[in-house]
Design an enzyme around this catalytic site. Structure first.
Site, PDB file in Angstrom:
ATOM      1  N   GLU A  42       0.713  -1.378   0.441  1.00 19.14           N
ATOM      2  CA  GLU A  42       0.168   0.022   0.117  1.00 19.14           C
ATOM      3  C   GLU A  42       0.619   1.004   0.440  1.00 19.14           C
ATOM      4  O   GLU A  42       2.086   1.287   0.616  1.00 19.14           O
ATOM      5  CB  GLU A  42      -1.176  -0.371   1.550  1.00 19.14           C
ATOM      6  CG  GLU A  42      -1.738   0.835   1.732  1.00 19.14           C
ATOM      7  CD  GLU A  42      -2.299   0.783   3.006  1.00 19.14           C
ATOM      8  OE1 GLU A  42      -2.397   0.005   3.465  1.00 19.14           O
ATOM      9  OE2 GLU A  42      -3.495   1.641   2.877  1.00 19.14           O
ATOM     10  N   LYS A 111      -9.796   2.468  -1.987  1.00 20.59           N
ATOM     11  CA  LYS A 111      -9.306   2.162  -0.754  1.00 20.59           C
ATOM     12  C   LYS A 111     -10.850   3.056  -0.307  1.00 20.59           C
ATOM     13  O   LYS A 111     -10.800   4.159   0.229  1.00 20.59           O
ATOM     14  CB  LYS A 111      -8.529   2.184   0.074  1.00 20.59           C
ATOM     15  CG  LYS A 111      -8.487   1.558   1.282  1.00 20.59           C
ATOM     16  CD  LYS A 111      -7.718   1.969   2.255  1.00 20.59           C
ATOM     17  CE  LYS A 111      -7.353   0.822   3.910  1.00 20.59           C
ATOM     18  NZ  LYS A 111      -6.373   1.168   4.218  1.00 20.59           N
ATOM     19  N   CYS A 144      -5.389  -3.310   2.017  1.00 18.81           N
ATOM     20  CA  CYS A 144      -4.996  -3.698   3.772  1.00 18.81           C
ATOM     21  C   CYS A 144      -6.585  -3.586   5.180  1.00 18.81           C
ATOM     22  O   CYS A 144      -7.135  -4.476   4.095  1.00 18.81           O
ATOM     23  CB  CYS A 144      -4.549  -2.315   4.003  1.00 18.81           C
ATOM     24  SG  CYS A 144      -3.659  -2.159   6.048  1.00 18.81           S
TER      25      CYS A 144
END
Lengths: 271, 271
Positions: A42, A111, A144
């Protein structure tokens, strides 16, 4: 079998050109060693622990930036998934991941489940994880903390992902000292529950006092850990049978997706 | 803290009176040793490996059978969750679990995700897992394979369950020889992802050639294994802070339920 690499590296906060170079080197090296799919952490191009929105903005790239496409060229025939700070056309910043192949940027994912102080810097994405048909199979992408919402990998599995590529930055938690990091347990369970390989590239290198789990891992569709790195920089490797992900049967009469009861799952979705 | 017991026992296929007696003894013993919540295996009153529907029918009980309520009396002040073969009023059979307390049968749950040959014997349930307010807190109930559909424990968490009681019969798989049984990994991840304690009571005692994982376990709301039994009969114990399950925050800015994006989860539910 498909050779998969997950690269645990140490971006340097603020050094965009250097991080791009390090990412390109890592991708080129993995491709030379036979990787067909390479996953990087990330925010690999920027670093993570921003002191301000302005700092993040200075390190952000638009998705069509030629410097991102250059990573694809470094990869040769391999498919690459890499996290980056994205400067959107509307001026917002996103914690994004790009899926690249020889033809350039194939998909950009923003995200959707932002963790902790990321909310002060980034805008959440409003789209489900992409599942991209590539030469190695169907690759799903998320970032994540997304993986801690079981709805999210399930959506990727339902969309046909053979393998889930998950750039991560897992801050080290005190609880990890006691045994397997919870992120590892979650990744293994996610693979097993969806019969879908999961590849998480974590980072290393302390940043403004934050340490990392250094939990880079590759899990096969049966939920078995096939590759790890351990502390420090390095690359996890595994040869995965990605076609196995397309058969969700456990027995002749049991199917991990086919046995779902979506007509009873109503309260999970909607406003 | 709440003392929880998960009992790994060996029902005898076909011996309904004996199994009821063994269950009552186990419950009474656990309650004497301080358990406030006692979980017994799936189909603890009947056994599992039925040769025919008729065999299962002969071992089934209606939910209002006084022999089930008798288990509650054996438990004293403890709450009990036990799996049993249920004879429904409409003539169908269900793989069910009852939640009992001193007042009798508080809830009956019918397994919604039937595994393998269970489909040849039982009708699937059509209701979501109950979450029952009890003296020890809010107890959610599901059965075995249900736990492999992450939607299902998520629904229990959204309905407010502090602890999930899961009667199971986990047939031993070859893969288990390699390390932690996948069921254990799944239970730990389920607890951690939902910040909800999970208690699984597995069985022991080979039955018509089927062996069991003997994976009875208690996981706290952080996903930490707190109690195991291991091979053979026995009881897993743990003292759990069930109030912890009501705080889903990971950090001041992150919340495992509050950060969900249900407006994006549409494809999970519906026909």
């Amino acid at each position: 079998m498909t050779r998969v690499a997950a690269v645990q590296l140490a971006p340097v906060l603020g050094d965009l050109p250097g991080n791009l170079e390090r990412a390109a080197d890592a991708v080129a090296s993995a491709a030379r060693d036979g990787a067909r799919l390479v996953v990087l952490p990330e925010l690999a191009t920027s670093g993570y622990v921003f002191a301000s929105v302005e700092e993040a903005r200075d390190l952000a790239l638009p998705a069509d930036d030629p410097r991102l496409a250059a990573l694809a060229r470094a990869a040769g025939e391999a498919v690459v998934v890499v996290g980056f700070a994205e400067a959107a056309a509307d001026g917002r910043l996103h914690n994004s991941a790009a899926l690249l192949d020889a033809s350039g940027v194939r998909a950009v994912y923003r995200k959707a489940h932002l963790w902790d102080r990321e909310k002060l810097v980034f805008a959440p994405g409003d789209a489900r994880p992409p599942v991209v048909e590539t030469p190695v199979g169907r690759v799903g992408v998320m970032v994540c903390f997304d993986l801690e919402f079981p709805e999210w990998p399930r959506l990727a599995a339902l969309a046909g992902a053979d393998v889930l590529a998950v750039p991560t930055n897992w801050p080290r938690a005190a609880a990890h000292a006691e045994g397997q990091a919870s992120e590892v347990v979650i990744a293994a369970a996610t693979a097993r529950l969806n019969r879908m390989a999961v590849v998480c590239a974590d980072r290393t290198g302390a940043e403004r006092g934050v340490d990392w789990t250094e939990g880079t891992l590759i899990v096969d569709a049966d939920g078995r850990l096939q590759g790890r790195v351990g502390p420090g920089a390095g690359t996890a490797w595994a040869d995965l049978d990605l076609a196995a992900s397309r058969d969700k049967r456990q027995t002749a009469l049991s199917d991990l997706l086919g046995d779902r009861r979506p007509e009873l799952y109503g309260p999970l979705a909607g406003r």
